[in-house]
Design an enzyme around this catalytic site. Structure first.
Site, PDB file in Angstrom:
ATOM      1  N   SER A   1     -14.466   7.390  25.775  1.00 40.14           N
ATOM      2  CA  SER A   1     -13.281   6.589  25.461  1.00 40.14           C
ATOM      3  C   SER A   1     -12.605   5.989  26.685  1.00 40.14           C
ATOM      4  CB  SER A   1     -12.265   7.426  24.676  1.00 40.14           C
ATOM      5  OG  SER A   1     -11.744   8.457  25.490  1.00 40.14           O
TER       6      SER A   1
ATOM      7  N   LYS B   1      -6.142   9.761  28.513  1.00 44.08           N
ATOM      8  CA  LYS B   1      -5.989   8.331  28.189  1.00 44.08           C
ATOM      9  C   LYS B   1      -5.124   7.686  29.279  1.00 44.08           C
ATOM     10  CE  LYS B   1      -7.875   8.988  24.043  1.00 44.08           C
ATOM     11  NZ  LYS B   1      -9.242   8.502  23.731  1.00 44.08           N
TER      12      LYS B   1
END
Length: 313
Positions: A94, A164
């Site tokens: 990701s 993230k």
């Protein structure tokens, strides 16, 4: 005289009772070194000590101190993991290409203890806010991996953590329309330096790719660099935090790619987050027409109250 004194103690000289001999005169000067007790016993003890093997003594001393040294090392490692730096493993794609699956990153855990909060553009590790990792496979580490991860020498395989990039902080308005660009407080971000090649900054789907949100204070909005392969804040807007991550759930900022060696490097904040006007949203809220009207009305209200009070008097 020193050689003579040693000879007198070792019994290599003539019969005793000759006061004119220099060794007899020197003998009392040597006696204090022998300690209490008889001279022969002291000589035996001295000979026994000098006959010990220094190597064996050092070996015994090392093995006695080894458990203490290991204990100190474990305590220091635990302190470092808890308060300073911790290693984490990247479990997915990701964050490509900034981070690859299997990379090891070092996370700064010290600055949050001094009140530092996540800033736009930083790559952060945070605890799962509300079951974001549902359905993901659970690792099954062996005993050694469990111990090493507990003291911080290996990434933890059991902690429910994610990594993230921070896009919005408290007070920000974050927006995605069409394929992008992503906007923060009305300012378009140039994300070409970190968004995965071939991805668009915004995803055109009905699951959360199109949005406009206001980030509450104490929260952050996060997105993966591999935009079309990241279940981040966009796709968790139905949870209890509406896709936001509480600042209190942030473990720390990822500062270094430590492994593999050929990918070693720092994780700086991209320049696009330093563009002028990006942080003007809070100032705009204070200087908005409604705010100015409220500030202008305050003196009038005070004047009226004073006039009314004077009339009543």
């Amino acid at each position: 005289m020193g050689d003579v004194a040693v000879g007198a103690r070792s019994g290599h000289e003539g019969p005793e009772g000759q006061p004119e001999r220099p060794e007899d005169a020197a003998a009392p000067a040597v006696e204090p070194d022998s300690g209490s007790g008889s001279g022969s016993e002291d000589g035996d003890v001295s000979t026994g000590r000098s006959g010990r093997d220094p190597k064996s003594t050092k070996q015994r001393s090392f093995w006695k101190e080894l458990p203490i040294l290991i204990g100190i090392a474990l305590v220091l490692a635990l302190i470092i993991k808890t308060f300073l730096v911790q290693a984490f493993s990247i479990p997915s794609d990701s964050m490509q290409n900034t981070l690859q699956q299997g990379d090891r990153v070092l996370v700064d855990k010290l600055t949050p203890w001094f009140g530092s909060e996540p800033e736009r553009g930083e790559v952060v590790v945070f605890h799962d806010p509300d079951n974001w990792l549902a359905g993901e496979p659970t690792a099954n580490p062996n005993a050694l991996q469990t111990v090493l991860s507990w003291i911080g020498l290996m990434p933890s395989a059991e902690e429910k953590d994610l990594i993230k990039r921070v896009v919005g902080v408290g007070g920000d308005t974050v927006e995605c329309k069409g394929t992008g660009p992503l906007k923060v407080n009305g300012k378009a971000l140039n994300e070409s330096s970190y968004v995965y090649a071939g991805n668009t900054p915004c995803s055109q789907d009905e699951d959360g790719g199109q949005f406009k949100v206001k980030v509450p204070e104490g929260m952050i909005w996060v997105m993966g660099d591999h935009r079309q392969n990241s279940r981040d804040s966009r796709y968790n807007q139905a949870d209890k935090h509406h896709g936001m991550v509480p600042v209190n759930d942030v473990v720390g900022r990822a500062i270094v790619k430590a492994w593999p060696i050929n990918r070693w490097g720092t994780l700086p904040v991209p320049d696009t987050f330093d563009q002028p006007g990006l942080s003007d949203q809070a100032a705009a809220a204070v200087t908005s027409p409604g705010s100015l009207a409220l500030l202008g009305a305050a003196p009038l209200v005070l004047v009226r109250r004073r006039r009314k009070a004077s009339k009543d008097d």
